[in-house]
Design a protein around this motif. Structure first.
Motif, PDB file in Angstrom:
ATOM      1  N   ASP A   1     133.537 -30.834  29.179  1.00 41.57           N
ATOM      2  CA  ASP A   1     134.104 -32.040  28.580  1.00 41.57           C
ATOM      3  C   ASP A   1     133.115 -32.785  27.687  1.00 41.57           C
ATOM      4  O   ASP A   1     133.514 -33.671  26.944  1.00 41.57           O
ATOM      5  CB  ASP A   1     134.584 -32.997  29.676  1.00 41.57           C
ATOM      6  N   ALA A   2     131.840 -32.436  27.762  1.00 47.03           N
ATOM      7  CA  ALA A   2     130.832 -33.137  26.970  1.00 47.03           C
ATOM      8  C   ALA A   2     130.885 -32.665  25.526  1.00 47.03           C
ATOM      9  O   ALA A   2     130.968 -31.474  25.247  1.00 47.03           O
ATOM     10  CB  ALA A   2     129.442 -32.898  27.542  1.00 47.03           C
ATOM     11  N   GLY A   3     130.818 -33.605  24.625  1.00 47.65           N
ATOM     12  CA  GLY A   3     130.811 -33.279  23.207  1.00 47.65           C
ATOM     13  C   GLY A   3     129.412 -32.931  22.724  1.00 47.65           C
ATOM     14  O   GLY A   3     128.439 -32.985  23.475  1.00 47.65           O
TER      15      GLY A   3
ATOM     16  N   MET B   1     119.309 -27.140  38.852  1.00 41.92           N
ATOM     17  CA  MET B   1     119.950 -28.113  39.740  1.00 41.92           C
ATOM     18  C   MET B   1     121.129 -28.805  39.063  1.00 41.92           C
ATOM     19  O   MET B   1     122.151 -29.073  39.705  1.00 41.92           O
ATOM     20  CB  MET B   1     118.937 -29.131  40.242  1.00 41.92           C
ATOM     21  N   LEU B   2     121.004 -29.084  37.768  1.00 40.39           N
ATOM     22  CA  LEU B   2     122.115 -29.679  37.030  1.00 40.39           C
ATOM     23  C   LEU B   2     123.301 -28.723  36.993  1.00 40.39           C
ATOM     24  O   LEU B   2     124.447 -29.126  37.222  1.00 40.39           O
ATOM     25  CB  LEU B   2     121.682 -30.046  35.612  1.00 40.39           C
ATOM     26  N   ALA B   3     123.022 -27.447  36.740  1.00 43.45           N
ATOM     27  CA  ALA B   3     124.101 -26.451  36.683  1.00 43.45           C
ATOM     28  C   ALA B   3     124.789 -26.303  38.043  1.00 43.45           C
ATOM     29  O   ALA B   3     126.020 -26.241  38.118  1.00 43.45           O
ATOM     30  CB  ALA B   3     123.551 -25.114  36.207  1.00 43.45           C
ATOM     31  N   VAL B   4     124.016 -26.268  39.118  1.00 42.59           N
ATOM     32  CA  VAL B   4     124.595 -26.145  40.460  1.00 42.59           C
ATOM     33  C   VAL B   4     125.438 -27.371  40.794  1.00 42.59           C
ATOM     34  O   VAL B   4     126.559 -27.253  41.319  1.00 42.59           O
ATOM     35  CB  VAL B   4     123.489 -25.919  41.517  1.00 42.59           C
ATOM     36  N   THR B   5     124.909 -28.562  40.481  1.00 45.68           N
ATOM     37  CA  THR B   5     125.663 -29.792  40.745  1.00 45.68           C
ATOM     38  C   THR B   5     126.967 -29.819  39.947  1.00 45.68           C
ATOM     39  O   THR B   5     128.026 -30.171  40.493  1.00 45.68           O
ATOM     40  CB  THR B   5     124.808 -31.024  40.390  1.00 45.68           C
ATOM     41  N   LEU B   6     126.902 -29.452  38.684  1.00 43.61           N
ATOM     42  CA  LEU B   6     128.124 -29.409  37.876  1.00 43.61           C
ATOM     43  C   LEU B   6     129.107 -28.378  38.424  1.00 43.61           C
ATOM     44  O   LEU B   6     130.314 -28.620  38.448  1.00 43.61           O
ATOM     45  CB  LEU B   6     127.781 -29.093  36.419  1.00 43.61           C
TER      46      LEU B   6
ATOM     47  N   HIS C   1     132.374 -25.553  36.834  1.00 43.27           N
ATOM     48  CA  HIS C   1     131.739 -24.937  35.657  1.00 43.27           C
ATOM     49  C   HIS C   1     130.232 -25.144  35.747  1.00 43.27           C
ATOM     50  O   HIS C   1     129.762 -26.121  36.311  1.00 43.27           O
ATOM     51  CB  HIS C   1     132.248 -25.580  34.357  1.00 43.27           C
ATOM     52  N   LEU C   2     129.472 -24.214  35.167  1.00 43.66           N
ATOM     53  CA  LEU C   2     128.013 -24.333  35.179  1.00 43.66           C
ATOM     54  C   LEU C   2     127.498 -25.312  34.139  1.00 43.66           C
ATOM     55  O   LEU C   2     126.330 -25.684  34.159  1.00 43.66           O
ATOM     56  CB  LEU C   2     127.360 -22.962  34.972  1.00 43.66           C
ATOM     57  N   TYR C   3     128.338 -25.699  33.215  1.00 47.06           N
ATOM     58  CA  TYR C   3     127.964 -26.692  32.216  1.00 47.06           C
ATOM     59  C   TYR C   3     129.167 -27.599  32.001  1.00 47.06           C
ATOM     60  O   TYR C   3     130.290 -27.264  32.348  1.00 47.06           O
ATOM     61  CB  TYR C   3     127.520 -26.036  30.907  1.00 47.06           C
ATOM     62  N   SER C   4     128.932 -28.747  31.426  1.00 46.71           N
ATOM     63  CA  SER C   4     129.997 -29.724  31.237  1.00 46.71           C
ATOM     64  C   SER C   4     130.867 -29.329  30.045  1.00 46.71           C
ATOM     65  O   SER C   4     130.433 -29.439  28.893  1.00 46.71           O
ATOM     66  CB  SER C   4     129.401 -31.108  31.017  1.00 46.71           C
TER      67      SER C   4
END
Length: 101
Positions: free
Chosen positions: A62-64, A46-51, A57-60
């Protein structure tokens, strides 16, 4: 939009209630470990779909590494606390009845 906050809060309350009911239903049919693995897998999906919907993208991207570390730590803590929360009533009921595992 007028009453936007109130509408969102009612929606969140309804979703939390549905989640609790579904989790209770599933916990009667699955082992704790299996249920938590399925739950975590679904949350990652669900996180991947929301992103993907909001960023493409399937993952963030911009996140470090620090953000990813805290997300992983949060997931491990959530997994362990859910497992303990589901095992505690079972353990307490066995001890209260005088039986042993």
């Amino acid at each position: 939009m007028q009453y936007q906050g109130e509408i969102i809060s009612i929606g969140v309350a309804i979703l939390w209630t549905l989640t609790a009911l579904c989790f209770e239903y599933a916990s009667k049919r699955l082992e704790t470990l299996s249920l938590n693995i399925i739950r975590l897998g679904m949350s990652i999906l669900m996180l991947a779909v929301t992103l993907f919907i909001f960023t493409g993208h399937l993952y963030s991207v911009d996140a470090g590494s620090s953000a990813w570390l805290w997300l992983a730590v949060s997931g491990v803590i959530g997994y362990l606390s859910a497992t303990i929360a589901f095992l505690a009533p079972i353990s307490l009921s066995v001890h209260a009845s005088g039986n042993s595992l």
